[in-house]
Write an enzyme that holds these catalytic residues in place. Structure first.
Site, PDB file in Angstrom:
ATOM      1  N   SER A 133      -2.740  -7.833   3.393  1.00 23.83           N
ATOM      2  CA  SER A 133      -2.985  -7.587   4.816  1.00 23.83           C
ATOM      3  C   SER A 133      -3.379  -8.889   5.517  1.00 23.83           C
ATOM      4  CB  SER A 133      -4.119  -6.570   5.003  1.00 23.83           C
ATOM      5  OG  SER A 133      -3.770  -5.338   4.424  1.00 23.83           O
ATOM      6  N   HIS A 180       0.840  -1.211   0.000  1.00 22.56           N
ATOM      7  CA  HIS A 180       0.000   0.000   0.000  1.00 22.56           C
ATOM      8  C   HIS A 180       0.877   1.265   0.000  1.00 22.56           C
ATOM      9  CE1 HIS A 180      -3.011  -2.684   2.345  1.00 22.56           C
ATOM     10  NE2 HIS A 180      -3.566  -2.481   1.173  1.00 22.56           N
ATOM     11  N   LYS A 195     -15.947  -8.134   6.668  1.00 23.69           N
ATOM     12  CA  LYS A 195     -14.583  -8.595   6.931  1.00 23.69           C
ATOM     13  C   LYS A 195     -14.288  -8.474   8.414  1.00 23.69           C
ATOM     14  CE  LYS A 195     -11.923  -7.881   2.658  1.00 23.69           C
ATOM     15  NZ  LYS A 195     -10.805  -7.139   2.056  1.00 23.69           N
ATOM     16  N   ARG A 210      -2.654  -6.726  -8.168  1.00 29.82           N
ATOM     17  CA  ARG A 210      -1.621  -7.734  -7.932  1.00 29.82           C
ATOM     18  C   ARG A 210      -1.749  -8.947  -8.830  1.00 29.82           C
ATOM     19  NH1 ARG A 210      -3.109  -8.166  -1.798  1.00 29.82           N
ATOM     20  NH2 ARG A 210      -5.019  -7.606  -2.883  1.00 29.82           N
TER      21      ARG A 210
END
Ligand code: ADP
Length: 163
Positions: A128, A17, A41, A90
Protein backbone atom coordinates in the site's frame (compact mmCIF):
# COMPACT_ATOMS: atom_id res chain seq x y z
CA UNK A 1 -19.56 -21.40 11.64
CA UNK A 2 -15.90 -20.99 10.64
CA UNK A 3 -15.02 -17.30 10.93
CA UNK A 4 -11.60 -15.78 10.16
CA UNK A 5 -10.38 -12.22 10.63
CA UNK A 6 -8.02 -10.55 8.14
CA UNK A 7 -6.66 -7.48 9.94
CA UNK A 8 -4.60 -4.72 8.36
CA UNK A 9 -4.33 -1.07 7.47
CA UNK A 10 -5.53 -1.51 3.86
CA UNK A 11 -4.55 2.09 3.06
CA UNK A 12 -5.58 1.36 0.33
CA UNK A 13 -6.50 -2.25 -0.54
CA UNK A 14 -4.21 -3.62 -3.29
CA UNK A 15 -4.44 -6.54 -5.71
CA UNK A 16 -2.19 -8.43 -3.26
CA UNK A 17 -4.83 -8.13 -0.52
CA UNK A 18 -7.66 -9.04 -2.93
CA UNK A 19 -5.71 -12.11 -4.07
CA UNK A 20 -5.27 -13.30 -0.45
CA UNK A 21 -9.03 -12.90 0.08
CA UNK A 22 -9.90 -14.69 -3.18
CA UNK A 23 -7.80 -17.68 -2.16
CA UNK A 24 -8.96 -17.86 1.49
CA UNK A 25 -12.64 -17.04 0.95
CA UNK A 26 -13.58 -20.68 0.01
CA UNK A 27 -11.94 -21.96 3.21
CA UNK A 28 -14.24 -20.12 5.63
CA UNK A 29 -17.94 -19.43 6.11
CA UNK A 30 -17.12 -15.79 6.69
CA UNK A 31 -14.03 -13.58 6.62
CA UNK A 32 -14.11 -10.28 8.49
CA UNK A 33 -11.68 -7.74 7.08
CA UNK A 34 -10.77 -5.61 10.10
CA UNK A 35 -9.50 -2.19 9.06
CA UNK A 36 -7.09 -1.19 11.78
CA UNK A 37 -6.85 2.43 12.76
CA UNK A 38 -3.09 2.63 13.40
CA UNK A 39 -2.25 5.89 15.19
CA UNK A 40 1.44 5.46 14.32
CA UNK A 41 0.86 5.27 10.56
CA UNK A 42 0.03 8.40 8.56
CA UNK A 43 -2.99 7.33 6.50
CA UNK A 44 -4.07 8.66 3.10
CA UNK A 45 -7.63 7.29 3.24
CA UNK A 46 -9.95 7.58 6.26
CA UNK A 47 -11.00 4.25 7.84
CA UNK A 48 -14.50 4.74 6.33
CA UNK A 49 -13.04 5.32 2.83
CA UNK A 50 -10.91 2.18 3.20
CA UNK A 51 -13.94 0.12 4.30
CA UNK A 52 -15.95 1.37 1.29
CA UNK A 53 -13.12 0.45 -1.13
CA UNK A 54 -12.74 -3.04 0.35
CA UNK A 55 -16.50 -3.62 0.12
CA UNK A 56 -16.53 -2.48 -3.50
CA UNK A 57 -13.57 -4.66 -4.52
CA UNK A 58 -14.47 -7.87 -2.64
CA UNK A 59 -18.26 -7.90 -3.09
CA UNK A 60 -17.93 -10.65 -5.73
CA UNK A 61 -16.71 -13.12 -3.07
CA UNK A 62 -19.99 -13.16 -1.16
CA UNK A 63 -18.70 -14.00 2.32
CA UNK A 64 -16.58 -10.96 3.20
CA UNK A 65 -17.62 -8.49 5.90
CA UNK A 66 -15.66 -5.28 6.45
CA UNK A 67 -15.41 -3.32 9.70
CA UNK A 68 -13.21 -0.69 11.34
CA UNK A 69 -11.44 -1.90 14.39
CA UNK A 70 -9.55 -0.32 17.30
CA UNK A 71 -7.98 -2.04 20.28
CA UNK A 72 -6.59 -5.49 20.99
CA UNK A 73 -6.98 -7.98 18.12
CA UNK A 74 -7.63 -10.98 20.39
CA UNK A 75 -10.50 -9.14 22.11
CA UNK A 76 -11.98 -8.46 18.69
CA UNK A 77 -11.65 -12.16 17.76
CA UNK A 78 -13.47 -13.19 20.94
CA UNK A 79 -16.22 -10.65 20.27
CA UNK A 80 -16.64 -12.04 16.74
CA UNK A 81 -16.42 -15.69 17.80
CA UNK A 82 -13.43 -16.14 15.47
CA UNK A 83 -10.26 -18.11 16.20
CA UNK A 84 -8.31 -17.69 12.95
CA UNK A 85 -6.24 -14.69 11.88
CA UNK A 86 -5.26 -14.46 8.20
CA UNK A 87 -2.04 -12.68 7.27
CA UNK A 88 -0.21 -12.38 3.98
CA UNK A 89 3.50 -13.13 3.71
CA UNK A 90 5.74 -11.40 1.18
CA UNK A 91 9.28 -11.44 2.50
CA UNK A 92 11.63 -12.35 5.32
CA UNK A 93 10.85 -8.99 6.88
CA UNK A 94 7.16 -9.90 6.90
CA UNK A 95 8.09 -13.29 8.38
CA UNK A 96 10.02 -11.80 11.31
CA UNK A 97 7.29 -9.36 12.24
CA UNK A 98 4.38 -11.72 11.57
CA UNK A 99 5.82 -14.71 13.45
CA UNK A 100 6.44 -12.49 16.47
CA UNK A 101 2.88 -11.09 16.37
CA UNK A 102 1.35 -14.55 15.97
CA UNK A 103 3.23 -15.79 19.05
CA UNK A 104 2.10 -12.80 21.10
CA UNK A 105 -1.50 -13.34 20.01
CA UNK A 106 -1.26 -17.02 20.95
CA UNK A 107 0.06 -16.11 24.40
CA UNK A 108 -2.84 -13.70 24.84
CA UNK A 109 -5.46 -16.15 23.54
CA UNK A 110 -4.21 -19.77 23.22
CA UNK A 111 -7.08 -20.95 21.01
CA UNK A 112 -6.20 -18.44 18.31
CA UNK A 113 -4.22 -19.55 15.26
CA UNK A 114 -2.68 -17.36 12.57
CA UNK A 115 -2.57 -18.73 9.05
CA UNK A 116 -0.04 -17.26 6.67
CA UNK A 117 -0.72 -17.14 2.97
CA UNK A 118 2.22 -16.66 0.62
CA UNK A 119 1.81 -13.66 -1.63
CA UNK A 120 1.29 -14.43 -5.32
CA UNK A 121 4.57 -13.93 -7.21
CA UNK A 122 2.88 -11.13 -9.22
CA UNK A 123 2.17 -9.17 -6.04
CA UNK A 124 5.20 -9.84 -3.84
CA UNK A 125 6.50 -6.32 -4.47
CA UNK A 126 3.11 -4.64 -4.09
CA UNK A 127 2.55 -2.66 -0.90
CA UNK A 128 0.00 0.00 0.00
CA UNK A 129 2.81 2.42 0.86
CA UNK A 130 4.59 1.86 -2.48
CA UNK A 131 1.33 2.29 -4.37
CA UNK A 132 0.55 5.57 -2.55
CA UNK A 133 4.02 6.97 -3.13
CA UNK A 134 4.01 6.12 -6.84
CA UNK A 135 0.44 7.38 -7.37
CA UNK A 136 1.10 10.68 -5.58
CA UNK A 137 4.06 11.26 -7.92
CA UNK A 138 1.86 10.61 -10.95
CA UNK A 139 2.81 6.97 -11.57
CA UNK A 140 0.43 4.46 -13.18
CA UNK A 141 -0.47 1.96 -10.44
CA UNK A 142 -3.38 0.33 -12.28
CA UNK A 143 -1.64 -3.08 -12.46
CA UNK A 144 -1.26 -3.15 -8.66
CA UNK A 145 -4.68 -2.07 -7.40
CA UNK A 146 -8.34 -2.64 -8.28
CA UNK A 147 -9.94 -0.12 -10.68
CA UNK A 148 -11.92 1.50 -7.86
CA UNK A 149 -8.67 2.23 -6.00
CA UNK A 150 -7.04 3.79 -9.08
CA UNK A 151 -10.13 6.02 -9.34
CA UNK A 152 -10.01 7.06 -5.65
CA UNK A 153 -6.24 7.66 -5.74
CA UNK A 154 -6.78 10.04 -8.67
CA UNK A 155 -9.49 11.81 -6.70
CA UNK A 156 -7.21 12.18 -3.64
CA UNK A 157 -4.40 13.51 -5.82
CA UNK A 158 -6.77 16.11 -7.32
CA UNK A 159 -8.02 17.09 -3.84
CA UNK A 160 -4.48 17.47 -2.54
CA UNK A 161 -3.26 19.48 -5.53
CA UNK A 162 -6.32 21.80 -5.27
CA UNK A 163 -5.31 22.74 -1.69
P1 ADP B 1 -0.47 -3.86 8.20
O1 ADP B 1 -0.30 -2.42 8.56
O2 ADP B 1 -1.21 -4.65 9.26
O3 ADP B 1 0.77 -4.57 7.73
P2 ADP B 1 -1.34 -3.97 5.44
O4 ADP B 1 -2.59 -3.43 4.88
O5 ADP B 1 -0.05 -3.41 4.96
O6 ADP B 1 -1.52 -3.81 7.00
O7 ADP B 1 -1.30 -5.55 5.26
C1 ADP B 1 -2.32 -6.38 5.76
C2 ADP B 1 -1.91 -7.83 5.52
O8 ADP B 1 -1.84 -8.08 4.13
C3 ADP B 1 -0.53 -8.19 6.07
O9 ADP B 1 -0.58 -9.54 6.52
C4 ADP B 1 0.37 -8.07 4.88
O10 ADP B 1 1.52 -8.89 4.99
C5 ADP B 1 -0.55 -8.56 3.77
N1 ADP B 1 -0.18 -8.00 2.48
C6 ADP B 1 0.11 -6.72 2.18
N2 ADP B 1 0.43 -6.59 0.87
C7 ADP B 1 0.35 -7.84 0.34
C8 ADP B 1 0.60 -8.40 -0.96
N3 ADP B 1 1.01 -7.64 -1.97
N4 ADP B 1 0.41 -9.72 -1.13
C9 ADP B 1 0.02 -10.50 -0.09
N5 ADP B 1 -0.20 -10.05 1.16
C10 ADP B 1 -0.04 -8.74 1.37
Amino acid sequence: MKIAVYPGSFDPITNGHVDILERTSPLFDKIIVAVVHNVYKQALFTPEERVALIEETTGHLGNIEVECFKGLLVDYLKEKDASIIIRGMRSLTDFEYESHMSMINKKLLPEVNTIFVMADSNYICVSSSGVKEAAMLGGDVSSMVPTAVTRELKRKLEQLSAK
